[in-house]
Scaffold this motif. Structure first.
Motif, PDB file in Angstrom:
ATOM      1  N   GLU A   1       0.838  -1.197   0.000  1.00  0.00           N
ATOM      2  CA  GLU A   1       0.000   0.000   0.000  1.00  0.00           C
ATOM      3  C   GLU A   1       0.875   1.249   0.000  1.00  0.00           C
ATOM      4  O   GLU A   1       1.787   1.385   0.812  1.00  0.00           O
ATOM      5  N   PHE A   2       0.586   2.163  -0.920  1.00  0.00           N
ATOM      6  CA  PHE A   2       1.329   3.403  -1.048  1.00  0.00           C
ATOM      7  C   PHE A   2       0.387   4.589  -0.824  1.00  0.00           C
ATOM      8  O   PHE A   2      -0.807   4.527  -1.146  1.00  0.00           O
ATOM      9  N   GLY A   3       0.939   5.656  -0.270  1.00  0.00           N
ATOM     10  CA  GLY A   3       0.199   6.906  -0.104  1.00  0.00           C
ATOM     11  C   GLY A   3       0.831   7.995  -0.951  1.00  0.00           C
ATOM     12  O   GLY A   3       2.048   8.068  -1.088  1.00  0.00           O
ATOM     13  N   ILE A   4      -0.009   8.836  -1.549  1.00  0.00           N
ATOM     14  CA  ILE A   4       0.467   9.943  -2.386  1.00  0.00           C
ATOM     15  C   ILE A   4      -0.224  11.215  -1.917  1.00  0.00           C
ATOM     16  O   ILE A   4      -1.453  11.252  -1.792  1.00  0.00           O
ATOM     17  N   LEU A   5       0.572  12.243  -1.665  1.00  0.00           N
ATOM     18  CA  LEU A   5       0.058  13.531  -1.205  1.00  0.00           C
ATOM     19  C   LEU A   5       0.328  14.572  -2.283  1.00  0.00           C
ATOM     20  O   LEU A   5       1.471  14.780  -2.679  1.00  0.00           O
ATOM     21  N   ILE A   6      -0.742  15.203  -2.771  1.00  0.00           N
ATOM     22  CA  ILE A   6      -0.643  16.219  -3.823  1.00  0.00           C
ATOM     23  C   ILE A   6      -1.088  17.552  -3.230  1.00  0.00           C
ATOM     24  O   ILE A   6      -2.221  17.687  -2.763  1.00  0.00           O
TER      25      ILE A   6
ATOM     26  N   PRO B   1      -9.012   2.117 -12.685  1.00  0.00           N
ATOM     27  CA  PRO B   1      -7.716   2.558 -12.150  1.00  0.00           C
ATOM     28  C   PRO B   1      -7.837   3.406 -10.901  1.00  0.00           C
ATOM     29  O   PRO B   1      -7.002   3.308 -10.002  1.00  0.00           O
ATOM     30  N   PHE B   2      -8.846   4.278 -10.834  1.00  0.00           N
ATOM     31  CA  PHE B   2      -8.961   5.142  -9.662  1.00  0.00           C
ATOM     32  C   PHE B   2     -10.416   5.502  -9.439  1.00  0.00           C
ATOM     33  O   PHE B   2     -11.255   5.386 -10.342  1.00  0.00           O
ATOM     34  N   GLU B   3     -10.706   5.960  -8.225  1.00  0.00           N
ATOM     35  CA  GLU B   3     -12.069   6.365  -7.873  1.00  0.00           C
ATOM     36  C   GLU B   3     -11.981   7.524  -6.891  1.00  0.00           C
ATOM     37  O   GLU B   3     -11.198   7.491  -5.936  1.00  0.00           O
ATOM     38  N   LEU B   4     -12.750   8.572  -7.141  1.00  0.00           N
ATOM     39  CA  LEU B   4     -12.845   9.708  -6.235  1.00  0.00           C
ATOM     40  C   LEU B   4     -13.891   9.398  -5.165  1.00  0.00           C
ATOM     41  O   LEU B   4     -14.959   8.875  -5.478  1.00  0.00           O
TER      42      LEU B   4
ATOM     43  N   PRO C   1     -10.428  20.887  -7.572  1.00  0.00           N
ATOM     44  CA  PRO C   1     -10.495  19.449  -7.266  1.00  0.00           C
ATOM     45  C   PRO C   1     -10.363  18.574  -8.505  1.00  0.00           C
ATOM     46  O   PRO C   1      -9.912  17.435  -8.418  1.00  0.00           O
ATOM     47  N   GLY C   2     -10.768  19.090  -9.672  1.00  0.00           N
ATOM     48  CA  GLY C   2     -10.679  18.296 -10.889  1.00  0.00           C
ATOM     49  C   GLY C   2      -9.262  17.954 -11.292  1.00  0.00           C
ATOM     50  O   GLY C   2      -9.034  16.993 -12.046  1.00  0.00           O
ATOM     51  N   GLN C   3      -8.273  18.707 -10.808  1.00  0.00           N
ATOM     52  CA  GLN C   3      -6.882  18.446 -11.182  1.00  0.00           C
ATOM     53  C   GLN C   3      -6.384  17.110 -10.643  1.00  0.00           C
ATOM     54  O   GLN C   3      -5.472  16.507 -11.217  1.00  0.00           O
ATOM     55  N   ILE C   4      -6.953  16.649  -9.549  1.00  0.00           N
ATOM     56  CA  ILE C   4      -6.448  15.433  -8.923  1.00  0.00           C
ATOM     57  C   ILE C   4      -6.664  14.217  -9.820  1.00  0.00           C
ATOM     58  O   ILE C   4      -5.873  13.274  -9.806  1.00  0.00           O
ATOM     59  N   GLU C   5      -7.704  14.240 -10.645  1.00  0.00           N
ATOM     60  CA  GLU C   5      -7.964  13.095 -11.515  1.00  0.00           C
ATOM     61  C   GLU C   5      -6.902  12.976 -12.596  1.00  0.00           C
ATOM     62  O   GLU C   5      -6.522  11.864 -12.978  1.00  0.00           O
ATOM     63  N   SER C   6      -6.425  14.104 -13.114  1.00  0.00           N
ATOM     64  CA  SER C   6      -5.349  14.043 -14.111  1.00  0.00           C
ATOM     65  C   SER C   6      -4.071  13.485 -13.477  1.00  0.00           C
ATOM     66  O   SER C   6      -3.310  12.752 -14.124  1.00  0.00           O
ATOM     67  N   VAL C   7      -3.817  13.804 -12.195  1.00  0.00           N
ATOM     68  CA  VAL C   7      -2.661  13.238 -11.503  1.00  0.00           C
ATOM     69  C   VAL C   7      -2.842  11.726 -11.332  1.00  0.00           C
ATOM     70  O   VAL C   7      -1.896  10.945 -11.512  1.00  0.00           O
ATOM     71  N   ALA C   8      -4.064  11.310 -11.009  1.00  0.00           N
ATOM     72  CA  ALA C   8      -4.328   9.873 -10.838  1.00  0.00           C
ATOM     73  C   ALA C   8      -4.100   9.119 -12.149  1.00  0.00           C
ATOM     74  O   ALA C   8      -3.572   8.002 -12.151  1.00  0.00           O
ATOM     75  N   ARG C   9      -4.498   9.715 -13.252  1.00  0.00           N
ATOM     76  CA  ARG C   9      -4.248   9.074 -14.556  1.00  0.00           C
ATOM     77  C   ARG C   9      -2.752   8.940 -14.806  1.00  0.00           C
ATOM     78  O   ARG C   9      -2.286   7.935 -15.356  1.00  0.00           O
ATOM     79  N   LYS C  10      -2.004   9.957 -14.408  1.00  0.00           N
ATOM     80  CA  LYS C  10      -0.553   9.916 -14.594  1.00  0.00           C
ATOM     81  C   LYS C  10       0.063   8.806 -13.741  1.00  0.00           C
ATOM     82  O   LYS C  10       0.975   8.095 -14.183  1.00  0.00           O
ATOM     83  N   VAL C  11      -0.432   8.650 -12.526  1.00  0.00           N
ATOM     84  CA  VAL C  11       0.071   7.591 -11.645  1.00  0.00           C
ATOM     85  C   VAL C  11      -0.246   6.223 -12.233  1.00  0.00           C
ATOM     86  O   VAL C  11       0.607   5.320 -12.267  1.00  0.00           O
ATOM     87  N   ALA C  12      -1.492   6.054 -12.710  1.00  0.00           N
ATOM     88  CA  ALA C  12      -1.874   4.770 -13.303  1.00  0.00           C
ATOM     89  C   ALA C  12      -1.037   4.471 -14.540  1.00  0.00           C
ATOM     90  O   ALA C  12      -0.615   3.325 -14.763  1.00  0.00           O
ATOM     91  N   ALA C  13      -0.778   5.504 -15.354  1.00  0.00           N
ATOM     92  CA  ALA C  13       0.018   5.308 -16.564  1.00  0.00           C
ATOM     93  C   ALA C  13       1.452   4.910 -16.233  1.00  0.00           C
ATOM     94  O   ALA C  13       2.099   4.174 -16.995  1.00  0.00           O
TER      95      ALA C  13
END
Length: 675
Positions: free
Chosen positions: A312-317, A386-389, A323-335
């Motif tokens: 398990e990893f934690g990421i702090l942005i 890949p991710f869920e808000l 708030p919409g910016q966090i989803e683009s970061v999540a896509r980058k992490v998944a990629a």
């Protein structure tokens, strides 16, 4: 300055002198470049006016007006330049201020006061100036940004008196780009010199202070090592849970003081246990280290990647404005996890399930945010996305949600849920081919709760099979009532992924049809695209048995999943239902229109009828008809209504009712429409 010493003062003075020299040279060169560019543009404009005069323009034209044929010839000269944006606007003026020609023909014949620049051209002088964006005469010209405005006298004899004037607006952007390019080049040369100078100075200073720094660093190292070990994971060298929580707390305090948002991600590696069991813990440890390094590379230096424990990893942005910016970061992490990891020569693939929580949207303290990110992570893992808000509707661990689960269970057991029905219209024949059953929960405090608010709750709480059975029973009972009243209506019932995975579903459907003495042609089951792909082989077997019974099948919410078309074409379905999210924007979004058109074509090629959900206006209806869509439903025809209102609506709508027909009769098209 006194504290800097001799070398420091020399470094500052020389840097300041170099910077001042660079600024002076850059300004001087910019002035020369601008003058040359304006002269070149003025010359280009004069060449255009010469070409226009040679096209047949005569003094009589400027005196009595330009003929239609001459207007066409002038258009041939200037319009190509307008179209490829080399010219923004062109006009020919008479001495009295009348526009004799313009690329915007609506201005021809209009008379305006003579401005100073035009007056100079009518006196025989060529003038040029750069206009600002605010000085543009209309919106089209403002699209070019700043413009070079050139006024040129029109003479038909050398040294003769001007008989009119040309006014040309040329885009200033290419000229400005050339000025900017040369200026940047000069600044680069100057900056390089400064950098070299500073490198020499720094080398001298560094050599003198190196021994002092080394001694100070040795003294600090012992204290820092102990603190570092306490706050970092020894395997991955990433911050541990303690440091992660501390940084999150500091970020919350900063955001509460200065504004902004903080994003928390909890990521769990899928199938990591298989790596440990198959290859051993040493390979698992190496994989965790590689994952940590790749995550750090993918994110900003100001972001925090921590190992919270296990896989398990934690990421702090931090520093998020929206708030919409966090989803683009999540896509980058998944990629970042898409490429295989090379672990001791073995290519290992892994993906992560990421849960996201935001401050202040989802919590205001460390524990609350991390718990909600953890909830969202489990939702992502269950949904195989890949991710869920985080969403409160998905959180079964709040007091409110636990209460709602209990209330929903009692409502199902007490037969207190209601079904509303929305008609489905055959677009070509203009007849009603059936209705879709939509569950509603009349809550004593919340009012009438729609299905999309309590279906996820039922799925997570293990109530979805019981809910489907209730809806199936109620819908078939109502279909029997309508049939007895002379209104034979097909009812469509939605089934979930868990329903589809239950091998007992066909027997349940058959028993319900028999109980209400209805043929299979009176029932259609709608399966979401994503649920089909949950366990394809098992789902295909259940669908095959249902189809063999004669029950019609439809793929609901088509276009929102990730299904394989090669697999879908093997399924025994008769309809594709386009998700309403594409249909509601059909009249305003070219992208959605393309998706709808492609889906209609796909359905036609596969021999399936296509139903468009969410039709809310006449324009969308006409577009769907033009695309060849088979059936529609939506607010434009009727909102979902209680069963007692359906017959009244049918009698008042003017639409005839299609007779249900078994799947085995008729052509494929008719089968799909009657199912």
């Amino acid at each position: 300055m006194k504290r800097l010493g001799l070398l420091g003062r020399f470094a500052l003075a020389s840097a300041a002198a170099m910077m001042l020299l660079g600024i002076v040279l850059a300004q001087y060169e910019s002035s020369l470049i601008r003058s040359r560019a304006l002269a070149n543009a003025r010359g280009a404009a004069m060449m255009l006016t010469d070409i226009a005069r040679q096209s047949g323009l005569s003094p009589a034209d400027l005196k009595h007006g330009i003929s239609v044929s001459e207007l066409d010839e002038l258009d041939e000269v200037f319009i190509p330049g307008i179209q490829d944006h080399r010219i923004a606007r062109v006009k020919i003026w008479s001495p009295d201020g009348t526009i004799l020609y313009s690329d915007e023909h609506s201005l021809i014949g209009a008379t305006f006061p003579i401005e100073p620049d035009l007056h100079e051209a009518l006196d025989g002088e060529v003038s040029a100036d750069v206009s600002s964006l605010e000085e543009a005469e209309n919106v089209d010209e403002r699209d070019f940004g700043r413009l070079l405005e050139v006024y040129i006298p029109v003479r038909f004899e050398r040294g003769g008196k001007p008989v009119g004037a040309f006014e040309l607006y040329l885009p200033y952007a290419p000229i400005a780009a050339a000025i900017s390019s040369d200026t940047r080049r000069l600044y680069l040369i100057t900056a390089t010199g400064l950098l070299l100078l500073w490198g020499v100075v720094f080398n001298v200073v560094f050599g003198a202070s190196r021994k002092l720094r080394r001694h100070a660093e040795e003294m600090r190292r012992h204290a820092e090592d102990n603190e570092y070990l306490a706050l970092h994971d020894q395997l991955t060298d990433l911050p541990n849970r303690t440091l992660f929580r501390d940084r999150l707390a500091q970020s919350i305090l900063s955001a509460s003081r200065d504004g902004g948002c903080v994003g928390v991600m909890i990521m769990d590696l899928d199938r990591f246990k298989e790596v440990n069991e198959a290859l051993g813990h040493d390979h698992g440890d190496l994989l965790l280290t590689e994952v940590g390094q790749r995550l750090r590379t993918a994110l900003r230096g100001t972001d925090t990647v921590a190992r919270l424990g296990g896989d398990e990893f934690g990421i702090l942005i931090t520093g998020l404005d929206d708030p919409g910016q966090i989803e683009s970061v999540a896509r980058k992490v998944a990629a970042a996890l898409e490429q295989p990891f090379d672990v001791n020569g073995i290519a290992l693939e892994t993906v992560g399930s990421i849960g996201i929580a935001m401050y202040p949207n989802h919590g205001s303290d460390v524990d609350g945010l991390m718990r909600r990110a953890d909830v969202a992570m489990y939702v992502a893992k269950a949904a195989r996305v890949p991710f869920e808000l985080y969403s409160a509707e998905q959180d079964l661990y709040t007091r409110e949600r636990l209460t709602m689960v209990t209330e929903l269970r009692r409502a199902i057991d007490g037969n207190r849920l209601q079904l509303h029905y929305q008609p489905v219209i055959d677009l070509a024949a203009r007849r009603v081919v059936g209705v879709e059953a939509l569950a509603r929960w009349p809550h004593p405090d919340r009012g009438l709760v729609a299905a999309d608010q309590f279906i996820p709750l039922a799925e997570h709480a293990g109530l979805i099979r019981k809910l489907t059975s209730h809806v199936l029973e109620a819908a078939l009972s109502q279909a029997r009532t309508w049939r007895d009243a002379g209104m034979p209506l097909i009812v469509a019932v939605n089934v979930s992924a868990r329903d589809l995975m239950d091998p007992r579903l066909p027997e349940e459907v058959e028993a319900a049809l028999h109980r209400h003495d209805l043929g299979a042609e009176y029932l259609e089951l709608e399966i979401t695209e994503s649920s089909i792909m949950d366990q394809p082989a098992r789902g295909e077997a259940v669908l095959g048995r249902l189809s063999a019974m004669g029950v019609a099948l439809a793929i609901d919410d088509f276009g929102t999943g990730y299904s394989s078309l090669a697999y879908l074409q093997r399924l025994p379905v008769q309809r594709l239902k386009i998700d309403r999210s594409f249909v509601v924007r059909l009249a305003t979004s070219d992208g959605d229109a393309a998706i709808v058109r492609s889906t209609v074509d796909l359905g036609r090629n596969l021999g399936l009828a296509v139903v468009a959900e969410g039709v809310e206006d006449e324009e969308s209806l006409e577009r769907l008809a033009g695309m060849g869509c088979d059936m529609v439903q939506g607010f434009h025809f009727a909102r979902p209504m209680p069963p007692e209102d359906v017959i009244e609506w049918l009698r008042g709508s003017g639409f005839p009712l299609a007779e249900p027909r078994p799947l085995s009769s008729g052509a494929t098209d008719d089968v799909a429409k009657a199912s």
